[in-house]
Scaffold this motif. Structure first.
Motif, PDB file in Angstrom:
ATOM      1  N   ILE A  30       0.839  -1.203   0.000  1.00 23.02           N
ATOM      2  CA  ILE A  30       0.000   0.000   0.000  1.00 23.02           C
ATOM      3  C   ILE A  30       0.873   1.251   0.000  1.00 23.02           C
ATOM      4  O   ILE A  30       0.639   2.205  -0.757  1.00 23.02           O
ATOM      5  CB  ILE A  30      -0.941  -0.011   1.216  1.00 23.02           C
ATOM      6  N   ASN A  31       1.901   1.264   0.837  1.00 21.91           N
ATOM      7  CA  ASN A  31       2.777   2.435   0.933  1.00 21.91           C
ATOM      8  C   ASN A  31       3.533   2.704  -0.368  1.00 21.91           C
ATOM      9  O   ASN A  31       3.806   3.857  -0.713  1.00 21.91           O
ATOM     10  CB  ASN A  31       3.777   2.254   2.071  1.00 21.91           C
ATOM     11  N   HIS A  40      -6.385   3.191  -1.528  1.00 24.02           N
ATOM     12  CA  HIS A  40      -6.533   1.994  -0.702  1.00 24.02           C
ATOM     13  C   HIS A  40      -7.316   2.301   0.570  1.00 24.02           C
ATOM     14  O   HIS A  40      -7.226   3.398   1.130  1.00 24.02           O
ATOM     15  CB  HIS A  40      -5.160   1.440  -0.305  1.00 24.02           C
ATOM     16  N   ALA A  41      -8.076   1.306   1.012  1.00 28.40           N
ATOM     17  CA  ALA A  41      -8.716   1.323   2.327  1.00 28.40           C
ATOM     18  C   ALA A  41      -8.565  -0.068   2.914  1.00 28.40           C
ATOM     19  O   ALA A  41      -8.475  -1.059   2.175  1.00 28.40           O
ATOM     20  CB  ALA A  41     -10.191   1.708   2.226  1.00 28.40           C
ATOM     21  N   PHE A  51      -0.222  -1.112  15.116  1.00 29.95           N
ATOM     22  CA  PHE A  51       0.480  -1.521  13.897  1.00 29.95           C
ATOM     23  C   PHE A  51       0.038  -0.681  12.704  1.00 29.95           C
ATOM     24  O   PHE A  51       0.792  -0.485  11.750  1.00 29.95           O
ATOM     25  CB  PHE A  51       0.226  -3.008  13.622  1.00 29.95           C
ATOM     26  N   ALA A  52      -1.192  -0.164  12.778  1.00 29.54           N
ATOM     27  CA  ALA A  52      -1.724   0.655  11.688  1.00 29.54           C
ATOM     28  C   ALA A  52      -0.869   1.893  11.430  1.00 29.54           C
ATOM     29  O   ALA A  52      -0.921   2.470  10.337  1.00 29.54           O
ATOM     30  CB  ALA A  52      -3.158   1.061  12.005  1.00 29.54           C
ATOM     31  N   LYS A  53      -0.086   2.305  12.412  1.00 30.66           N
ATOM     32  CA  LYS A  53       0.762   3.489  12.242  1.00 30.66           C
ATOM     33  C   LYS A  53       1.863   3.278  11.205  1.00 30.66           C
ATOM     34  O   LYS A  53       2.506   4.244  10.771  1.00 30.66           O
ATOM     35  CB  LYS A  53       1.381   3.888  13.577  1.00 30.66           C
ATOM     36  N   ARG A  57       0.881   6.405   3.928  1.00 28.64           N
ATOM     37  CA  ARG A  57       0.033   7.195   3.031  1.00 28.64           C
ATOM     38  C   ARG A  57      -1.109   7.831   3.825  1.00 28.64           C
ATOM     39  O   ARG A  57      -1.874   7.130   4.495  1.00 28.64           O
ATOM     40  CB  ARG A  57      -0.528   6.325   1.900  1.00 28.64           C
ATOM     41  N   PRO A  58      -1.277   9.147   3.731  1.00 27.65           N
ATOM     42  CA  PRO A  58      -2.299   9.817   4.545  1.00 27.65           C
ATOM     43  C   PRO A  58      -3.725   9.574   4.072  1.00 27.65           C
ATOM     44  O   PRO A  58      -4.681   9.851   4.808  1.00 27.65           O
ATOM     45  CB  PRO A  58      -1.928  11.299   4.427  1.00 27.65           C
ATOM     46  N   ASP A  59      -3.894   9.061   2.837  1.00 33.57           N
ATOM     47  CA  ASP A  59      -5.235   8.903   2.287  1.00 33.57           C
ATOM     48  C   ASP A  59      -5.855   7.534   2.589  1.00 33.57           C
ATOM     49  O   ASP A  59      -6.980   7.248   2.156  1.00 33.57           O
ATOM     50  CB  ASP A  59      -5.212   9.123   0.769  1.00 33.57           C
ATOM     51  N   VAL A  60      -5.162   6.683   3.317  1.00 34.15           N
ATOM     52  CA  VAL A  60      -5.660   5.329   3.600  1.00 34.15           C
ATOM     53  C   VAL A  60      -6.530   5.347   4.850  1.00 34.15           C
ATOM     54  O   VAL A  60      -6.067   5.706   5.939  1.00 34.15           O
ATOM     55  CB  VAL A  60      -4.496   4.331   3.785  1.00 34.15           C
TER      56      VAL A  60
END
Length: 393
Positions: A30-31, A40-41, A51-53, A57-60
């Motif tokens: 994704i990155n 991406h979502a 872990f989500a950190k 990408r700021p748009d995910v």
């Protein structure tokens, strides 16, 4: 409207976003995938952790459906509503735990559905569970592609589940060779957790049944018994979080090796950890293409692993590491002993492993392969192609 907001949306459907090989490589893809190509979502059937950190990408956006144990029909309805709102081009589900949600995606109007086989659960390591396989077969008509990340899993998909040729694809994992690299000659360990003269056996991965870390602990105990002259130097590092971490720590305490073992839980400095150990070990009872083994090889470490799933495709026995039977602490202790006693062999096999990863498992190739899959399916779907000029523009 910006080109980024027009890019097709991929919804990644996973059981839980937490520390693990599958999750780590999903985030890396994704990155690294070009933002103008796809948005991406991530939809988590249960939930997610810090872990989500790792997503840069700021748009995910990340969504949690808080699925309860069992059938949980409400989760299907919740996903349907969410997909209707997000209007993705692609639903990309991972493993058996998310495979049953393709019908909800079809009802929500998602034109492309993909499922990835990245490994199996501990309660069905060989893929023989009839109920599970019946579900996989039942879902085949709802998917455009059912790929695997190892050749053994791809063969099993075709031979046992019946995935047709036109829906099958092999997508091997890839590793960032800039991030994971060996210690420089004469350089000390990246971390000061261990004494300078220590010989460290390490494992990195989620602490769950399928990884069978209990057998690794038992093998380490046997190794100390086999090499009493090196008992003071031998160290064990098991890095990762998971549902069995407390039980594993209790096993370490009961075995009397707490002073020689390091179980820190989840860490974000895996590359430094790998540059602080000497031998990598994988005691899994089932695997796809294990990213943790590839990272260790990229860091110049020999790998002792079990002869299951995709591990024999990654580890060349006697060349980049050693393969042993699963659930056999004695066999693993014997293989580890050879590397403990022979630093030159460690270095030789570690370098061979590093070259193998650079040759066959690089990160750029992995990202490109997934993007190519998305592109080809977008081009194949006429209805979606009429909605968006082209996924490959």
């Amino acid at each position: 409207m910006s080109s980024l907001s027009q890019a097709p949306l991929v919804v990644h459907l996973i059981y839980r976003l937490d520390f693990g090989g599958l999750e780590n490589l999903m985030v890396e893809r994704i990155n690294r995938m070009p933002a103008q190509a796809y948005r991406h979502a991530i939809v988590c059937l249960t939930g997610y952790t810090d872990f989500a950190k790792k997503i840069s990408r700021p748009d995910v956006e990340i969504y949690a459906l808080d699925k309860q144990p069992g059938l949980s029909l409400g989760t299907h309805a919740a996903l349907w509503r969410l997909l209707r709102r997000l209007k993705p081009a692609i639903l990309h589900s991972y493993n058996l735990s998310a495979i049953e949600y393709a019908p909800a995606a079809i009802l929500a109007g998602v034109p492309i559905r993909i499922n990835g086989a990245h490994g199996r659960d501990h309660n069905d390591p060989h893929g023989t569970n009839r109920k599970h396989n019946a579900l996989r077969r039942a879902m085949l008509p709802f998917y455009d592609c059912c790929y695997a990340n190892s050749a053994s899993m791809q063969d099993w998909n075709r031979d046992v589940i019946g995935v047709p040729e036109h829906k099958s694809r092999l997508l091997p994992n890839g590793i960032d060779s800039d991030k994971f690299h060996p210690r420089a000659a004469g350089q000390g360990r990246a971390l000061d957790v261990f004494p300078p003269d220590a010989i460290v056996i390490g494992a990195v991965g989620r602490i769950q049944d399928v990884k069978d870390h209990a057998s690794l602990v038992a093998a380490f105990v046997l190794l100390r018994e086999r090499l009493p002259q090196l008992r003071a130097q031998l160290r064990l590092a098991i890095v990762g979080d998971g549902p069995l971490l407390a039980k594993l720590r209790a096993q370490v305490d009961a075995a009397g090796i707490a002073d020689a073992a390091w179980l820190p839980g989840s860490r974000n400095d895996v590359a430094d950890i790998l540059r602080s150990i000497d031998i990598f070990a994988m005691s899994s009872i089932a695997e796809g293409t294990p990213g943790s083994a590839l990272e260790a090889m990229c860091a110049g470490l020999p790998v002792v692993g079990t002869r299951v799933g995709g591990l024999p495709e990654v580890i060349e026995d006697g060349v980049t590491g050693a393969l042993v039977p699963a659930s056999s602490p004695a066999a693993m202790a014997e293989a580890l002993e050879r590397y403990v006693l022979d630093p030159a062999l460690r270095a030789h096999h570690g370098e061979a492993g590093r070259m193998r990863v650079h040759r066959k498992y690089n990160m750029a190739a992995m990202v490109a392969a997934y993007q190519s899959l998305y592109d080809s399916l977008c081009e194949r779907k006429t209805k979606f192609r009429n909605q968006v000029k082209s996924c490959v523009e």
